[in-house]
Scaffold this motif. Structure first.
Motif, PDB file in Angstrom:
ATOM      1  N   ASP A 124       0.693  -1.217   0.053  1.00  0.00           N
ATOM      2  CA  ASP A 124       0.212  -0.036  -0.022  1.00  0.00           C
ATOM      3  C   ASP A 124       0.970   1.126   0.042  1.00  0.00           C
ATOM      4  O   ASP A 124       0.656   2.285  -0.508  1.00  0.00           O
ATOM      5  N   VAL A 125       1.867   1.170   0.760  1.00  0.00           N
ATOM      6  CA  VAL A 125       3.103   2.256   0.610  1.00  0.00           C
ATOM      7  C   VAL A 125       3.564   2.618  -0.711  1.00  0.00           C
ATOM      8  O   VAL A 125       3.622   3.551  -1.175  1.00  0.00           O
ATOM      9  N   ALA A 126       3.862   1.436  -1.240  1.00  0.00           N
ATOM     10  CA  ALA A 126       4.457   1.815  -2.535  1.00  0.00           C
ATOM     11  C   ALA A 126       3.405   2.040  -3.596  1.00  0.00           C
ATOM     12  O   ALA A 126       3.694   2.903  -4.334  1.00  0.00           O
ATOM     13  N   ALA A 127       2.095   1.762  -3.349  1.00  0.00           N
ATOM     14  CA  ALA A 127       0.936   2.132  -4.572  1.00  0.00           C
ATOM     15  C   ALA A 127       0.860   3.647  -4.233  1.00  0.00           C
ATOM     16  O   ALA A 127       0.588   4.374  -5.286  1.00  0.00           O
ATOM     17  N   ARG A 128       1.010   4.251  -3.160  1.00  0.00           N
ATOM     18  CA  ARG A 128       0.759   5.687  -3.122  1.00  0.00           C
ATOM     19  C   ARG A 128       1.889   6.577  -3.299  1.00  0.00           C
ATOM     20  O   ARG A 128       2.132   7.582  -2.803  1.00  0.00           O
ATOM     21  N   GLY A 129       3.177   5.755  -3.633  1.00  0.00           N
ATOM     22  CA  GLY A 129       4.394   6.491  -3.771  1.00  0.00           C
ATOM     23  C   GLY A 129       5.182   6.876  -2.501  1.00  0.00           C
ATOM     24  O   GLY A 129       6.032   7.788  -2.447  1.00  0.00           O
ATOM     25  N   GLY A 130       5.062   6.054  -1.448  1.00  0.00           N
ATOM     26  CA  GLY A 130       5.670   6.485  -0.073  1.00  0.00           C
ATOM     27  C   GLY A 130       6.732   5.903   0.525  1.00  0.00           C
ATOM     28  O   GLY A 130       6.996   5.924   1.620  1.00  0.00           O
ATOM     29  N   LEU A 131       7.339   5.265  -0.370  1.00  0.00           N
ATOM     30  CA  LEU A 131       8.554   4.018   0.049  1.00  0.00           C
ATOM     31  C   LEU A 131       9.479   4.895   0.700  1.00  0.00           C
ATOM     32  O   LEU A 131      10.026   4.675   1.870  1.00  0.00           O
ATOM     33  N   THR A 132       9.875   6.208   0.130  1.00  0.00           N
ATOM     34  CA  THR A 132      11.099   7.143   0.967  1.00  0.00           C
ATOM     35  C   THR A 132      10.618   7.887   1.895  1.00  0.00           C
ATOM     36  O   THR A 132      11.445   8.140   2.527  1.00  0.00           O
TER      37      THR A 132
END
Length: 581
Positions: free
Chosen positions: A49-57
């Motif tokens: 879910d984090v990756a899907a919203r572009g929040g990995l960094t």
């Protein structure tokens, strides 16, 4: 059970960190992977879910480079750098970093100069002369590593649940006798009733933590002390298992019990849930900001997260949290629900007790009935009964049964399923018996189709009530034979037959995953012990534990029925099977 993506990625990053460490890479890079792994594991959200919203960094310790690797793993199931590193550094080598006295520099040296790649290779060089030429490799250092290897081996090996539990219960009892302790309890995989366990986790309450830990590490059952100090003691027991004791205050008891019971995947899901609610959960409690709002009991912990209490056996991230939210948690079978044992052996075949002795022991356990199911003639190694001996046993059983007013003694058999699926007794013999368990005891190397058809033919026999230990495995000794258990389950539904959850701890067959499949499909089960002595009747708790892990409820279990209902159900099974055949 599959690991969550969070756990999978965290484990890979930990491996990469260890591999880079062995290769002597930049310590900052080594630490970066380890920090990222820890933060991913503690992430209160599904990493997909984090990756899907572009929040990995946004994850602490995860920059652009690591974010790209995480994204690649989510999309492809692989990280290129990890695959390349595995070609350079075997995972078996990385595992050796857990050996006391063997640091990354020493391991790197042995890997590069002496081609040590695994435990066997390490032990070989430790016994040779070549290792002595390296700086710092004196006799004491080598002896320390050798001792570390011994401890590593002892703590590495897994122990069968039924072998671990009596040891663990003895340790718990000893700790509970230490002055100033209360609430001493097993946690970890033993509490979850996993079929094998690596170590034991024990929790106790005390406000004198160091004294309790000191006394624990000095107990008679301790072979080696791995750690001692503060709130934790870690030891190797004389039996070879590792035991970890954690001493907590009452305000954190429930939180610590939940945390150390696990599983890791279940705990990650709970952390995710807490984060979504603006809370933080750890081994000390549930926090809103800096304020602890729960922690004394597990029920309080779950309630704070909006959940009912989830039994330990279900905590494997197999849908239990979702079921809890929907109010669909199963009302799990309890040991007290069991009314009798339907699979036992006596001296008539390969057991060690008489019919009367087995009945007396079953009566002491509070059972309403016990079925005596000795082997059929093909089991010559188990002194299987010919038809003539079966008749003689029937007479002895009838005489013994008359002596007992408060328990019913049923005449049964564990009849062999022959290679062609026919049974070891003719139908005119089987129909006279109260309980017929049909099992495979030979010809384990059959191909999948042949073995499956063999068992299904036995299911179709109208006089068979249940299939015993349906996959034939022996933990640590023999893999399951090749059988399509899904087709066996379908046949059991079609012909109204039961499947066994065999509580003998080297078997535990059906296992938790297969028994869940069975009951969700509508199959009834029997939970039995396959007892060959009076002591073996106590194996019922392992069968019940396995059934609970498989989401089994009282309504799913034939031997949770009162005697009269059981007898009627057994007769109905035969009537239905005869009509369907």
């Amino acid at each position: 059970m599959e690991m969550s993506k969070n756990s999978e990625i965290a484990e890979i990053f930990e491996h990469i960190s260890d591999m880079l460490n062995v290769l002597g890479e930049n310590p900052f890079k080594v630490r970066a992977y380890r920090n990222a792994a820890e933060n991913i594991l503690d992430l209160g959200e599904d990493i997909e879910d984090v990756a899907a919203r572009g929040g990995l960094t946004e994850i602490p310790g995860v920059g652009k480079d690591l974010a790209e690797k995480i994204d690649a793993y989510i999309k492809t199931g692989k990280i290129k750098e990890y695959e390349k590193l595995k070609e350079q550094v075997p995972l078996d080598l990385v595992d050796l970093l857990h050996i006391q006295g063997l640091g990354p520099k020493t391991l790197s040296l042995l890997f590069k100069e002496l081609n040590v790649r695994d435990l066997a290779g390490l032990e070989k060089v430790l016994g040779g002369e070549e290792i002595l030429k390296f700086r710092g490799m004196g006799k004491k250092k080598i002896d320390d590593i050798k001792r570390g290897v011994e401890i590593f081996r002892e703590s590495k090996e897994r122990t069968l649940l039924g072998a671990a539990v009596p040891i663990a219960e003895e340790v718990v009892s000893a700790i509970a006798k230490i002055p100033g302790t209360e609430g001493t309890i097993l946690a970890g995989s033993i509490r979850r009733m996993r079929e094998t366990v690596r170590d034991m986790d024990i929790l106790t309450i005390s406000d004198n933590t160091e004294a309790v830990v000191d006394e624990f590490t000095e107990m008679k059952f301790v072979k080696d002390v791995l750690a001692s100090g503060g709130t934790k003691g870690s030891v190797i027991l004389k039996e070879g298992m590792q035991a970890d004791l954690r001493v907590v205050g009452p305000e954190s008891y429930g939180a610590a019990l939940m945390y150390f019971t696990g599983s890791k995947a279940h705990n990650v899901k709970l952390r995710t849930l807490a984060t979504k609610k603006g809370l933080k959960i750890n081994e000390y409690g549930v926090y809103k900001g800096e304020k602890r709002i729960a922690g004394e009991t597990e029920r309080e912990m779950y309630k704070t997260l909006g959940l009912p209490y989830i039994p330990p056996e279900l905590r494997e991230d197999r849908g239990e949290i979702e079921a809890a939210f929907e109010g669909k948690l199963p009302d799990l079978i309890e040991q007290d629900d069991i009314r009798g044992d339907l699979h036992t052996h006596t001296k008539w075949s390969d057991g060690r007790a008489t019919i009367e002795e087995m009945a007396e022991s079953a009566l002491r356990l509070g059972y309403e009935y016990i079925a005596i199911t000795d082997h059929s003639p093909s089991q010559t190694i188990a002194n299987g009964l010919s038809i003539e001996r079966l008749r003689a046993k029937q007479k002895e059983l009838e005489i013994a049964a008359k002596k007992f007013k408060n328990i019913k003694v049923l005449m049964g058999t564990e009849v062999d399923i022959k290679s062609d699926g026919t049974l070891d007794y003719p139908d005119n013999v089987l129909k006279e018996l109260d309980v017929v368990i049909a099992s495979v005891h030979s010809g384990f190397k059959m191909d999948r189709v042949t073995m499956t058809n063999r068992i299904i033919r036995a299911v179709k026999n109208p006089y068979v009530h249940a299939i015993g230990h349906p996959t034939g495995r022996l933990l640590g000794e023999r893999d399951p034979y090749d059988v399509d258990i899904d087709l066996v389950i379908e046949a059991a539904i079609d012909y109204g037959k039961a499947l066994e959850v065999n509580g003998s701890y080297p078997r535990l067959d059906l296992n938790d995953l297969n028994v869940r499949k069975a009951v969700e499909a509508g199959v009834k089960v029997i939970i039995s012990t396959d007892a060959h002595s009076t002591d073996h009747l106590l194996f019922m708790k392992y069968g019940v534990g396995t059934a609970r892990r498989g989401w089994v409820q009282k309504k799913d279990v034939l031997n949770a029925l009162p005697y009269e209902e059981l007898i009627e159900r057994l007769k109905e099974m035969r009537r239905r099977a005869a009509a369907d055949t």
